[in-house]
Design a protein around this motif. Structure first.
Motif, short mmCIF file in Angstrom:
data_model
loop_
_atom_site.label_atom_id
_atom_site.label_comp_id
_atom_site.label_asym_id
_atom_site.label_seq_id
_atom_site.Cartn_x
_atom_site.Cartn_y
_atom_site.Cartn_z
N UNK A 525 10.45 -63.31 18.35
CA UNK A 525 9.64 -64.10 17.43
C UNK A 525 9.46 -65.51 17.98
N UNK A 526 10.58 -66.06 18.52
CA UNK A 526 10.54 -67.43 19.01
C UNK A 526 9.78 -67.54 20.34
N UNK A 527 10.13 -66.68 21.28
CA UNK A 527 9.51 -66.77 22.61
C UNK A 527 7.99 -66.59 22.53
N UNK A 528 7.53 -65.70 21.66
CA UNK A 528 6.09 -65.42 21.61
C UNK A 528 5.34 -66.35 20.66
N UNK A 529 6.06 -67.18 19.92
CA UNK A 529 5.45 -67.94 18.83
C UNK A 529 4.63 -67.00 17.94
N UNK A 530 5.31 -65.98 17.48
CA UNK A 530 4.64 -64.93 16.73
C UNK A 530 3.96 -65.47 15.47
N UNK A 531 4.67 -66.30 14.72
CA UNK A 531 4.10 -66.83 13.48
C UNK A 531 2.84 -67.63 13.79
N UNK A 532 2.90 -68.44 14.85
CA UNK A 532 1.75 -69.26 15.23
C UNK A 532 0.53 -68.42 15.57
N UNK A 533 0.76 -67.32 16.27
CA UNK A 533 -0.37 -66.51 16.71
C UNK A 533 -0.90 -65.58 15.63
N UNK A 534 -0.01 -64.84 14.98
CA UNK A 534 -0.54 -63.82 14.07
C UNK A 534 -0.19 -64.09 12.61
N UNK A 535 0.49 -65.22 12.39
CA UNK A 535 0.72 -65.63 11.01
C UNK A 535 1.78 -64.84 10.27
N UNK A 536 2.55 -64.04 10.96
CA UNK A 536 3.64 -63.32 10.29
C UNK A 536 4.66 -62.86 11.32
N UNK A 537 5.85 -62.57 10.79
CA UNK A 537 6.91 -62.08 11.69
C UNK A 537 7.50 -60.79 11.16
N UNK A 538 7.03 -60.34 9.99
CA UNK A 538 7.51 -59.06 9.44
C UNK A 538 6.54 -57.95 9.79
#
Ligand code: VG1
Ligand code: CO
Length: 543
Positions: A525-538
């Protein structure tokens, strides 16, 4: 016979590197659309004049109609013969077997596999070559090129064939043979496994439940498990193929086969549970109170296959797709046999199987198979498990526990993020790819990164190279994360995140899976900046 000229394109062909074409059913139903794919396929294989093809599908909406179109086109293109399953039904492994047994030139499989079916859901079509396996990239690339230049297709104006009656008929000069879809497949299974031993196990009180998920495996499972092996009537549920799979999602995993999972975790559980997907090539294996991940299943099958007659001489080697856990590698190492890591998709196993380098293959997505056909095979995996259980006379839970004590446990889970806007998914992947060279040596969420790359595969048999097959990050201590975009989704992009953590033979094998994987999950989640890119981590689905 009519030659239809295509003026403009609703048509969008199969992308090179993908196995078959999957689209919304209504897309396939557009006039000329299916026809263009079929004609492009025929053109890509230098025509079908004088050839024999196997044709069948998983029974989803539009299956029978598509088969009628294909038969008229094969006839108009000069094919000599078509072998079709009764009612248009053939499982994917059964098609592979028929192509091989009858030495045909290839076949067409109509299915979108585990994707839902119906007029507003998905449809698909795939061409298999004469070895019984999915067309390799060299052919899919030609198919795609043909779709870019196609201007006309050939189709007969003959009437429809009666798919519901066994026997021989004609379309123009082409012979059409409507066959029992189950017989030849069941005969093959009987050769591979000790049916007497499995029958004796069942006669001795061993119980099982098989969920065919309203898809194509129902008739096969009924005939073999109940008919030939003596499982109690009703052991196979949802056994009648329906056009929309009973409104469900024919994907054999704990999420979509929840009813079976709940039963297997209850005090009413039979000894053994299993499920298969739309076209019958995938399997889920569950023991009473114990889910077996597909990666573990491959490893257990590899370690025990010699207990079944077909594999009693041992295995030549084992292959797994790259995102599949390394559990089977540990077995191969101990057995001193070949071990291969291929890109996702069954077509990559074909060369290894044809060259005799491997006997078993598997994918984390619940595909397992062997050199008996050139597709993954759901019911085959169930029967191999049953043969092993009949020999070992232990529960699934005990077999799994002993396996981990011998080889260690690869905790594993796949997290799917569905219908992600394509741009966002692409940005996440290219962002990560750009970072890969700088990752080794860094620490994230308490895990040290030791390796990071984009997976390329070089086929050891024909030397062909496939790039961009997934991004992988290796961490110290046997943890790994893999990210790739699905090639089979039909809505936006599906991001698949594969998480793995190894625990040694003397380690703790009883952690909840999500706990064992939490560190590597947060690192991704952190390395990919998942929240920043796709707006969710679940994720939408965890399997
Ligand atoms: C998925 C699975 C892959 C499998 C493919 C076809 O692909 O992850 O392992 O080979 O489906 O399976 P993707 O690109 O969506 O991850 V099926 O049962 O079509 O025949
Ligand atoms: Co499938």
């Amino acid at each position: 016979m009519t030659i239809s000229t295509i003026k403009s394109g609703p048509f969008e062909g199969q992308k090179p590197g993908t196995s078959g074409l999957r689209k919304k059913t209504r897309v396939f139903m557009q006039p000329g659309y299916l026809e263009c794919f079929v004609q492009s396929t025929f053109n890509a294989i230098d025509g079908v004049a004088g050839k024999t093809l196997v044709v069948g599908g998983d029974g989803r909406f539009f299956n029978a109609q598509a088969i009628q179109t294909i038969l008229k086109m094969a006839a108009a293109n000069g094919a000599a013969r078509a072998i079709v399953g009764l009612g248009g039904l053939l499982s994917t492994p059964a098609v592979s077997n028929l192509i091989r047994q009858r030495k045909t030139d290839g076949g067409l499989v109509l299915s979108a596999s585990h994707n839902p079916g119906g007029i507003d859901e998905d449809f698909g079509i795939k061409y298999n070559i004469a070895n019984g396996g999915p067309a390799p990239e060299s052919i899919t690339a030609r198919m795609f090129a043909e779709t870019e230049t196609i201007t006309e297709y050939r189709i007969s104006d003959a009437g429809d064939v009666d798919l519901g009656t066994l026997g021989k008929t004609q379309v123009e000069a082409m012979l059409v043979e409507i066959i029992d879809p189950v017989a030849e497949y069941a005969a093959l299974m009987q050769q591979l496994f000790d049916f007497d031993k499995i029958s004796a196990l069942i006669a001795g009180g061993f119980t099982l439940g098989f969920d065919a998920m309203h898809a194509v495996t129902g008739p096969y499972a009924k005939a073999i498990l109940e008919g030939q092996l003596g499982a109690a009537p009703g052991s196979v549920i949802n056994a009648v193929p329906s056009e929309n799979f009973g409104g469900g999602h024919p994907d054999p995993n704990p999420v979509w086969a929840k009813a079976l999972m709940d039963e297997m975790m209850s005090d009413k559980a039979p000894d053994f549970g299993a499920a298969s997907d739309g076209d019958g090539d995938r399997n889920m294996i569950v023991g009473r109170g114990t889910y077996v991940t597909p990666s573990d299943s491959l490893a257990v099958l590899a370690a025990n296959a010699h207990l079944a007659p077909a594999y009693k001489e041992g295995l030549a080697g084992v292959a797994r797709s790259m995102p599949t856990s390394a559990a089977s590698d540990r077995v191969a190492e101990k057995l001193g046999i070949g071990c291969f890591e291929t890109p996702t998709g069954w077509k990559f196993f074909g060369n290894l199987l044809d060259a005799g380098k491997v006997t078993l293959c598997g994918e984390e997505s619940a595909g397992t198979g062997s050199d008996h056909v050139r597709e993954k095979d759901g019911l085959w995996a169930v029967l191999l498990w049953l043969n092993i259980l009949a020999e070992r006379k232990q529960s699934v839970a005990d077999i799994l526990r002993e396996h981990w004590q011998e080889f260690g446990r690869n905790y594993y889970s796949r997290h799917d993020f569905e219908a992600v806007p394509t741009d966002a998914a692409n940005a996440l992947m290219s962002g990560l790819e750009a970072k890969l060279p700088d990752l080794p040596g860094t620490t994230c969420c308490g895990l040290n990164v030791v390796s990071a790359d984009s997976f390329s595969y070089s086929d050891p048999v024909d030397g062909s190279v496939s790039h961009n097959q997934g991004l992988r990050i290796g961490f110290e201590g046997g943890a790994r994360a893999v990210l790739r975009l699905s090639g089979t989704g039909t809505e936006g992009a599906t991001l698949r995140v594969y998480l793995e953590q190894y625990e040694a033979p003397d380690g703790n094998h009883d952690l909840p899976v999500e706990d064992a994987l939490e560190k590597v999950r947060s690192a991704v989640v952190e390395i990919t900046d998942m929240a920043g890119h796709i707006g969710r981590t679940d994720p939408d689905v965890k399997t």
